[in-house]
Design an enzyme around this catalytic site. Structure first.
Site, PDB file in Angstrom:
ATOM      1  N   GLU A  38      45.209  12.630 -56.321  1.00  0.00           N
ATOM      2  CA  GLU A  38      46.329  13.294 -56.980  1.00  0.00           C
ATOM      3  C   GLU A  38      46.038  13.585 -58.442  1.00  0.00           C
ATOM      4  O   GLU A  38      45.146  12.994 -59.052  1.00  0.00           O
ATOM      5  CB  GLU A  38      47.607  12.482 -56.835  1.00  0.00           C
ATOM      6  N   CYS A  89      46.254  15.298 -65.945  1.00  0.00           N
ATOM      7  CA  CYS A  89      45.654  13.992 -65.681  1.00  0.00           C
ATOM      8  C   CYS A  89      44.967  14.086 -64.326  1.00  0.00           C
ATOM      9  O   CYS A  89      45.615  14.401 -63.325  1.00  0.00           O
ATOM     10  CB  CYS A  89      46.766  12.940 -65.661  1.00  0.00           C
ATOM     11  N   CYS A  98      39.520   3.460 -55.648  1.00  0.00           N
ATOM     12  CA  CYS A  98      38.859   2.855 -56.809  1.00  0.00           C
ATOM     13  C   CYS A  98      38.334   1.488 -56.402  1.00  0.00           C
ATOM     14  O   CYS A  98      38.999   0.763 -55.660  1.00  0.00           O
ATOM     15  CB  CYS A  98      39.836   2.715 -57.974  1.00  0.00           C
ATOM     16  N   CYS A 100      41.811  -3.850 -59.826  1.00  0.00           N
ATOM     17  CA  CYS A 100      42.819  -4.404 -60.740  1.00  0.00           C
ATOM     18  C   CYS A 100      44.056  -4.770 -59.904  1.00  0.00           C
ATOM     19  O   CYS A 100      44.575  -3.917 -59.175  1.00  0.00           O
ATOM     20  CB  CYS A 100      43.181  -3.387 -61.819  1.00  0.00           C
ATOM     21  N   CYS A 155      47.418  -2.649 -59.603  1.00  0.00           N
ATOM     22  CA  CYS A 155      47.283  -1.213 -59.357  1.00  0.00           C
ATOM     23  C   CYS A 155      47.173  -0.954 -57.865  1.00  0.00           C
ATOM     24  O   CYS A 155      46.319  -1.538 -57.184  1.00  0.00           O
ATOM     25  CB  CYS A 155      46.050  -0.700 -60.089  1.00  0.00           C
ATOM     26  N   CYS A 172      54.048   6.840 -59.468  1.00  0.00           N
ATOM     27  CA  CYS A 172      52.926   7.436 -60.185  1.00  0.00           C
ATOM     28  C   CYS A 172      53.019   7.096 -61.658  1.00  0.00           C
ATOM     29  O   CYS A 172      52.412   7.750 -62.477  1.00  0.00           O
ATOM     30  CB  CYS A 172      52.873   8.949 -59.991  1.00  0.00           C
TER      31      CYS A 172
HETATM   32  S1  SF4 Z   1      43.851   0.355 -62.782  1.00  0.00           S
HETATM   33 FE1  SF4 Z   1      43.515   0.990 -60.665  1.00  0.00          FE
HETATM   34  S2  SF4 Z   1      42.503   3.014 -60.775  1.00  0.00           S
HETATM   35 FE2  SF4 Z   1      42.321   2.019 -62.795  1.00  0.00          FE
HETATM   36  S3  SF4 Z   1      40.326   0.947 -62.730  1.00  0.00           S
HETATM   37 FE3  SF4 Z   1      41.894  -0.564 -62.122  1.00  0.00          FE
HETATM   38  S4  SF4 Z   1      41.925  -0.414 -59.874  1.00  0.00           S
HETATM   39 FE4  SF4 Z   1      40.896   1.431 -60.642  1.00  0.00          FE
END
Ligand code: SF4
Length: 381
Positions: free
Chosen positions: A112, A125, A132, A136, A139, A363
């Site tokens: 997205e 953005c 990913c 984290c 997230c 988002c």
């Molecule tokens: S916040 Fe989410 S998208 Fe960003 S680096 Fe950490 S896991 Fe990846």
């Protein structure tokens, strides 16, 4: 990084293997495109013509490329401009000033992008990876893991596509020309280093080679891949580095940003200061404010001590929790106290606005990227 896109799993995509997309004009620099066009049996100058349609006029429909012979339009467009992004959903909020686009890639992966209009600028953005791998815990993207890196053209095409949306006047109250790009969508940009750097070169090259954006209007975020930060500093690019710190101490950062177990806060900040010294660009320190996790006054004071006197600006991001998440945003009084302490330490600090928050309710971090070149339109606490 700093994205919290929450994308429901596409049932059609299950069982498909992730794979890179077909070659696209935006994967190549102009000499590369000229070589390709020549291989296709066309004169080299056709590369410039097609590039001018794509980057200069934001046109990708071969029927509108009337300076190309009718007999070769379809074929050239098919070879140079294969469809990379299929819109799945477009959502608008903030009275039309924010638009979120969800794309399906050729292998079914979903990514997205968010288009944000301001009175004096238009920012997009964009995502650099499908998923990913940085894990984290706060997230949603990180929980799903990495599907694959995006190609250079898949990254660039998000910006070009949304530049076309902006040019159509769809972003209310903003200029029609895309001016800023932030790499803060899905993924860790520096984990897809060579394609992201190539994408930046396309975005800043003047038309017809590229989109002609100012390097200073490009922001690349990272969780702190130290070797890649140092490499980026040597690229002769003056893009803004946004470091997603989220904690000033290793004990907490090891948990919030697991890559910290490899490169500690001191190493990451050293690399950031070297980047600032080399490029002359102020580093954005991104800090998601998470209730009772990283928002204590002593952490504000520690952060202030780490950043005082440095070429840095702090962007505090009110966390936009995903449904069912154990993480919540810091209360406003706590946020204000955190800002006060940072400013008392002489550190320039703003609190981001939360553009797009009503879209999907998920988002927030992506849309909160807004603008990170230090003079953002962020609401100040
Ligand atoms: S916040 Fe989410 S998208 Fe960003 S680096 Fe950490 S896991 Fe990846």
């Amino acid at each position: 990084m700093t994205s919290l896109p929450l994308i429901s799993v596409d049932p059609d995509a299950r069982g498909r293997r992730p794979s890179m997309p077909p070659r696209h004009l935006a994967d190549l620099d102009l000499p590369g495109r000229q070589a390709l066009v020549t291989e296709l049996g066309e004169p080299a100058f056709r590369a410039k013509q097609v590039s001018n349609h794509y980057f200069g006029r934001l046109v990708r429909d071969p029927e509108r490329m009337t300076d190309l012979p009718a007999a070769t339009r379809e074929r050239l467009a098919g070879e140079l401009l294969p469809t990379l992004l299929t819109p799945v959903r477009e959502l608008a909020c903030d009275d039309g000033a924010t638009r979120k686009a969800l794309w399906r890639l050729h292998d079914g992966s979903l990514v997205e992008s968010v288009l944000m209009g301001y009175p004096d600028r238009v920012t997009v953005c964009i995502s650099s990876q499908a998923g990913c791998g940085m894990a984290c815990p706060f997230c949603a993207t990180g929980q799903a893991g990495l599907t694959r890196n995006l190609s250079t053209a898949e990254i660039v095409d998000q910006a070009v596509y949304l530049a076309g949306v902006a040019a159509s006047g769809a972003v209310s109250g903003s200029p029609p020309r895309l001016s800023h790009v932030v790499f803060m969508g899905m993924g860790e940009p520096l984990a897809n280093y060579s394609r992201v750097v190539a994408a930046i070169r396309r975005l800043v090259a003047p038309a017809p080679e590229g989109l002609g954006l100012s390097q200073r209007h490009i922001t690349v975020s990272t969780v702190g891949l130290v070797p890649a930060i140092r490499r980026l500093a040597s690229e002769d690019l003056s893009v803004t580095l946004a470091l997603s710190l989220h904690a000033p101490d290793d004990e907490l950062r090891d948990e919030l940003v697991p890559v910290n177990q490899r490169w500690k806060v001191s190493e990451v900040l050293d690399a950031a200061w070297d980047y600032a010294a080399t490029t002359g660009r102020r580093v954005s320190i991104e800090y998601a404010m998470i209730k009772d996790v990283n928002d204590q006054p002593w952490r504000a004071d520690l952060l202030g001590r780490l950043l005082a006197g440095k070429l840095a600006h702090v962007n505090l991001i009110p966390l936009n929790p995903t449904p069912g998440s154990r993480w919540d945003a810091s209360p406003k009084p706590v946020e204000r106290e955190f800002v006060r302490r940072l400013r008392d330490a002489g550190v320039s600090t703003t609190v981001r606005d939360t553009r797009g928050r009503e879209i999907d309710g998920a988002c927030g971090q992506l849309a909160a990227a807004g603008d990170t070149d230090g003079d953002s339109r962020a609401a100040t606490a």
